[in-house]
Design a protein around this motif. Structure first.
Motif, short mmCIF file in Angstrom:
data_model
loop_
_atom_site.label_atom_id
_atom_site.label_comp_id
_atom_site.label_asym_id
_atom_site.label_seq_id
_atom_site.Cartn_x
_atom_site.Cartn_y
_atom_site.Cartn_z
N ILE A 71 -29.82 29.94 -4.87
CA ILE A 71 -29.00 30.36 -3.93
C ILE A 71 -29.44 29.98 -2.61
CG2 ILE A 71 -27.59 32.15 -2.87
CD1 ILE A 71 -27.05 33.47 -5.84
N MET A 72 -28.65 29.48 -1.75
CA MET A 72 -28.96 29.39 -0.33
C MET A 72 -27.84 29.95 0.29
SD MET A 72 -28.90 25.62 1.89
CE MET A 72 -30.18 25.18 1.05
N ALA A 73 -28.57 30.62 1.53
CA ALA A 73 -27.51 31.36 2.37
C ALA A 73 -28.02 30.87 3.63
CB ALA A 73 -27.56 32.79 2.11
N VAL A 74 -26.82 30.59 4.63
CA VAL A 74 -27.04 30.39 5.99
C VAL A 74 -26.50 31.75 6.72
CG1 VAL A 74 -26.51 29.16 7.98
CG2 VAL A 74 -26.76 28.09 5.88
N ILE A 75 -27.39 32.29 7.41
CA ILE A 75 -27.03 33.85 8.10
C ILE A 75 -26.31 33.39 9.35
CG2 ILE A 75 -27.64 35.87 8.88
CD1 ILE A 75 -28.26 35.19 5.94
N GLU A 76 -25.19 33.39 9.44
CA GLU A 76 -23.98 32.96 10.51
C GLU A 76 -24.08 34.03 11.52
OE1 GLU A 76 -20.73 31.00 8.97
OE2 GLU A 76 -21.91 29.40 8.15
N ASN A 77 -24.02 35.49 10.95
CA ASN A 77 -23.55 36.53 11.59
C ASN A 77 -24.90 37.02 12.43
OD1 ASN A 77 -23.78 39.60 12.06
ND2 ASN A 77 -21.65 39.53 11.21
N LYS A 78 -24.79 36.95 13.73
CA LYS A 78 -25.88 37.30 14.55
C LYS A 78 -26.50 38.81 14.23
CE LYS A 78 -24.75 34.12 18.22
NZ LYS A 78 -24.43 33.99 19.25
N HIS A 79 -25.70 39.84 14.08
CA HIS A 79 -25.96 40.95 13.72
C HIS A 79 -26.83 41.12 12.51
CE1 HIS A 79 -26.09 45.34 13.03
NE2 HIS A 79 -25.65 45.01 11.93
N LEU A 80 -26.47 40.37 11.36
CA LEU A 80 -27.11 40.28 10.35
C LEU A 80 -28.36 39.51 10.39
CD1 LEU A 80 -24.33 39.52 7.49
CD2 LEU A 80 -25.77 41.64 7.77
N ALA A 81 -28.43 38.59 11.15
CA ALA A 81 -29.76 37.70 11.40
C ALA A 81 -30.80 38.62 11.92
CB ALA A 81 -29.32 36.64 12.32
N ARG A 82 -30.50 39.72 12.78
CA ARG A 82 -31.43 40.47 13.45
C ARG A 82 -31.98 41.34 12.36
NH1 ARG A 82 -27.56 40.70 17.74
NH2 ARG A 82 -27.02 42.65 17.00
N LEU A 83 -31.17 41.69 11.28
CA LEU A 83 -31.65 42.77 10.19
C LEU A 83 -32.52 41.67 9.38
CD1 LEU A 83 -28.24 44.44 9.38
CD2 LEU A 83 -30.24 45.34 10.72
N TYR A 84 -32.66 40.55 9.22
CA TYR A 84 -33.35 39.74 8.31
C TYR A 84 -34.34 39.23 8.98
CZ TYR A 84 -29.57 39.61 4.87
OH TYR A 84 -28.51 40.05 3.89
N TYR A 85 -35.48 39.96 9.16
CA TYR A 85 -36.69 39.64 10.04
C TYR A 85 -37.85 39.81 9.00
CZ TYR A 85 -37.52 44.70 9.50
OH TYR A 85 -37.60 46.17 9.01
N GLN A 86 -37.64 40.27 7.68
CA GLN A 86 -38.98 40.05 6.59
C GLN A 86 -38.86 38.38 6.02
OE1 GLN A 86 -37.35 43.17 4.15
NE2 GLN A 86 -38.93 44.48 4.81
N ALA A 87 -40.09 38.10 5.95
CA ALA A 87 -40.41 36.68 5.21
C ALA A 87 -39.43 36.66 3.85
CB ALA A 87 -41.68 36.26 5.02
N VAL A 88 -39.63 37.75 2.87
CA VAL A 88 -38.83 38.00 1.91
C VAL A 88 -37.99 39.19 2.05
CG1 VAL A 88 -38.77 38.28 -0.84
CG2 VAL A 88 -40.62 36.86 0.46
N GLY A 89 -36.57 39.17 1.97
CA GLY A 89 -35.94 40.25 1.82
C GLY A 89 -36.14 41.30 0.83
N ALA A 90 -36.18 42.50 1.09
CA ALA A 90 -36.64 43.52 0.31
C ALA A 90 -35.42 43.93 -0.73
CB ALA A 90 -36.94 44.92 1.07
N ARG A 91 -34.20 43.89 -0.18
CA ARG A 91 -33.06 43.94 -0.91
C ARG A 91 -32.83 42.91 -1.73
NH1 ARG A 91 -31.03 47.70 3.34
NH2 ARG A 91 -31.45 50.00 2.35
#
Length: 167
Positions: free
Chosen positions: A115-135
């Motif tokens: 799966i590939m996701a492009v994070i378009e939402n700026k609020h979500l992009a700030r939440l995704y700061y880990q190299a590998v998302g924990a959730r």
């Protein structure tokens, strides 16, 4: 107290009633035009319903060859209604979608390998700061030309397709 939400996998099982409901959801949320809704309804994998049985979120996919990664991926999209916000539904939709597609993974050459996701939402992009998302377990793979994060998650047993110059 937040409203209970139930997730259901509907990929490749949509009825005409569900298709109409999905299209109406997108139109009500102002997310896509009627023409695009017609094209994308069959791409829905998971729907989320509240206790009133109303559609409040969904995920959809589209098979996509990434020139950058020289492989096919499912381009993941999600939508969560403002009526269902704050319930971490995006991650639940992602993980349920991933599990369904992972269970169906085929090692055929032109099959998507993740799966590939492009994070378009700026609020979500700030939440995704880990190299590998924990959730989400999606890893950061760089930025696109618009400066949006690209995240990937491979299916279990996925193999990288040989590099070619054909595509």
């Amino acid at each position: 107290m937040s409203d209970a939400v139930t997730l259901s996998v509907v990929w490749q099982q949509t009825s005409s009633e569900l298709t109409a409901e999905i299209k109406q959801y997108w139109l009500d949320e102002g997310l896509v035009s009627s023409d695009v809704a017609d094209q994308r309804a069959d791409q829905v994998v998971v729907v989320a319903r509240n206790s009133d049985n109303s559609l409040v979120a969904l995920s959809s996919i589209e098979a996509h060859f990434s020139r950058r990664f020289q492989n096919y991926f499912y381009l993941f999209r999600t939508s969560v209604s403002r009526r269902a916000g704050g319930q971490l539904l995006s991650n639940q939709l992602l993980n349920t979608t991933y599990q369904e597609l992972n269970n169906r993974y085929s090692s055929e050459l032109d099959s998507p390998i993740g799966i590939m996701a492009v994070i378009e939402n700026k609020h979500l992009a700030r939440l995704y700061y880990q190299a590998v998302g924990a959730r989400s377990q999606m890893f950061f793979a760089g930025y696109n030309a618009n400066g949006q994060q690209i995240r990937l998650r491979y299916f279990e047993g996925a193999t990288i397709r040989p590099l070619t110059t054909e595509k």
